[in-house]
Design an enzyme around this catalytic site. Structure first.
Site, PDB file in Angstrom:
ATOM      1  N   CYS A 154       0.835  -1.200   0.000  1.00 36.22           N
ATOM      2  CA  CYS A 154       0.000   0.000   0.000  1.00 36.22           C
ATOM      3  C   CYS A 154       0.877   1.261   0.000  1.00 36.22           C
ATOM      4  CB  CYS A 154      -0.981  -0.044   1.161  1.00 36.22           C
ATOM      5  SG  CYS A 154      -2.367   1.116   0.989  1.00 36.22           S
ATOM      6  N   HIS A 198      -3.438  -5.674   1.082  1.00 36.70           N
ATOM      7  CA  HIS A 198      -2.724  -5.923   2.342  1.00 36.70           C
ATOM      8  C   HIS A 198      -2.646  -7.405   2.703  1.00 36.70           C
ATOM      9  CE1 HIS A 198      -2.385  -1.729   3.903  1.00 36.70           C
ATOM     10  NE2 HIS A 198      -3.365  -1.530   3.035  1.00 36.70           N
ATOM     11  N   GLU A 257      -0.752  -8.678   4.909  1.00 35.66           N
ATOM     12  CA  GLU A 257      -0.537  -8.808   6.353  1.00 35.66           C
ATOM     13  C   GLU A 257      -1.845  -8.807   7.132  1.00 35.66           C
ATOM     14  OE1 GLU A 257      -0.792  -4.328   5.963  1.00 35.66           O
ATOM     15  OE2 GLU A 257      -0.433  -6.092   4.708  1.00 35.66           O
TER      16      GLU A 257
END
Length: 225
Positions: free
Chosen positions: A87, A195, A197
């Site tokens: 990002c 994302h 994560e």
């Protein structure tokens, strides 16, 4: 040997703690790196996480790209250190000249917060070997300036040389060629807007698909030792 993966924190970073958790769950040691650091503390790879570093002033990632820690990251990344930008981290890597293209305001000028399916296009990078080409991974995305743009000749190069890593299946932000993530010529540096994560545990994410990026990096590190 336990791989050491650094995660950078800038003023305005939001997702460093999540990235560190992903690193640990994948089996590596997470090392905190501050924006003013010049010493990368012996890390084997670096994650540049998401957020709104320096408030996105000037352009998203423009100020962060000049931070002391990024000067060290640029040097090591050009020597082959696996580097992942997520990002705002992707924006920073483009501003630092490590990846081509630019991320601009989304189509319709709206901030989007959605779970999205990405197609894995290139599974030969340091961050994608745990996947098969054509796999669909389900990960969150949350950004206002994630529309990938580049000159026609750059797009042709990225497509022709296999540097497109992920494509949107729903392309909600208007990125050229549905591009969600790219790599450099060596496959060691990867940037993507969604994302991974946030997709490492079923309790908190839409899937565990994102963990594969971090496991891939550990495999890339151990393969070179």
């Amino acid at each position: 040997m336990t791989a050491k993966i650094g995660v950078i924190t800038f003023p305005g970073t939001l997702d460093d703690v999540d990235a560190q958790r992903a690193v640990r769950l994948a089996g590596a040691e997470a090392v905190s790196l501050w924006h003013a650091d010049t010493d990368l503390k012996g890390v084997d790879a670096v994650v540049v996480p998401g957020g709104f570093s320096y408030g996105d002033y000037l352009r998203s990632g423009a100020i962060s790209a000049l931070a002391p820690v990024m000067q060290s990251v640029v040097d090591r990344a050009r020597q082959g250190m696996p580097t992942l930008g997520i990002c705002n981290g992707f924006q920073i890597l483009t501003e630092a000249g490590l990846l081509e293209g630019a991320l601009t305001r989304n189509k319709g000028l709206h901030f989007h917060c959605v779970d999205t399916h990405l197609e894995v296009v290139n599974n030969n990078t340091a961050w994608t070997t745990e996947f098969e080409a054509g796999d669909k991974i389900f990960v969150p995305a949350k950004h206002g300036e994630g529309r990938f743009q580049a000159a026609p000749e750059t797009i042709d190069k990225l497509e022709g040389e296999g540097q497109v890593v992920f494509r949107y299946t729903d392309n909600f932000n208007g990125s050229l060629n549905d591009i969600a993530g790219i790599t450099n010529e060596t496959g060691r540096i990867v940037g993507l807007m969604p994302h991974p994560e946030h997709a490492i545990e079923t309790l908190t994410g839409p899937s565990t698909d994102g963990l594969g990026l971090f496991v891939s990096a550990i495999n890339a590190i151990t393969a070179t030792v």
